[in-house]
Every structure is written in C-alpha cells, then in structure tokens.
Design an enzyme around this catalytic site. Structure first.
Site: not given
Length: 105
Positions: A28, A31
């Site tokens: 991600c 993230c």
C-alpha cells in the site's frame, strides 16, 4: 509500533487497553507515506498502544470489522470501539491526530 500476531491478541488488546489499530499492507503506497510520521504520533498520544494490522494476514478480521480501505484506524478504550478512520484515502498527520484527539473526549 507493535505488529498484530493473532486474532486472539486483537481481542485481548481491544478489551484491555486503550489501543489504536492501524490496518495496513506492505504493498500500500499510502501506508508507506504515513509510516515515517507514525512514531511522532505514537509519542504524542502515548496513552494509547499502537498496533499494526497487516490487512493481507488478517483479511477475515478486516471483513469482520468492515475495513475495506487502507490505511485505516480503529480506536478502542475499555473494550468499546471509540471511533474509526476508515477509507481508501491517503491520510495526513493532521487528520490522524485529529481523529485520535476526538477519541480522548
């Protein structure tokens, strides 16, 4: 930040600690953007235990908790969910801190 090891650990922490679960994944990009700011946030909100939950490792838990976008945050205090910051959108340090501040009230 501690990494979640089991669903049982999630339940124990949610029921016994002031805890913020950060749902994330290695792939991600949003993230990874917030990873460098998390130590500052953890220090600022030291009354919480912060736990990283790998979405791919705990997909059933994510489904159970309605976590369909990452990064996402769930806050628990004394066994009760106090709030959630759940979406697929990139989150800023200010947005994360604002979310946590509202949990304390």
């Amino acid at each position: 930040m501690e990494k979640l090891q089991s669903t049982e650990q999630f339940m124990r922490l949610a029921n016994t600690e002031n805890v913020i679960f950060m749902f994330t994944a290695g792939w991600c990009p949003d993230c990874r953007v917030i990873d460098p700011i998390m130590p500052d946030i953890e220090e600022k909100f030291s009354d919480y235990t912060f736990v990283s939950v790998d979405r791919d490792q705990f997909i059933d838990l994510c489904i159970e908790k309605d976590i369909y976008g990452i990064p996402s945050f769930l806050g628990f205090r004394e066994g009760e969910e106090q709030g959630r910051f759940v979406s697929r959108d990139r989150k800023t340090q200010e947005e994360i801190e604002s979310f946590i501040s509202k949990l304390s009230k």
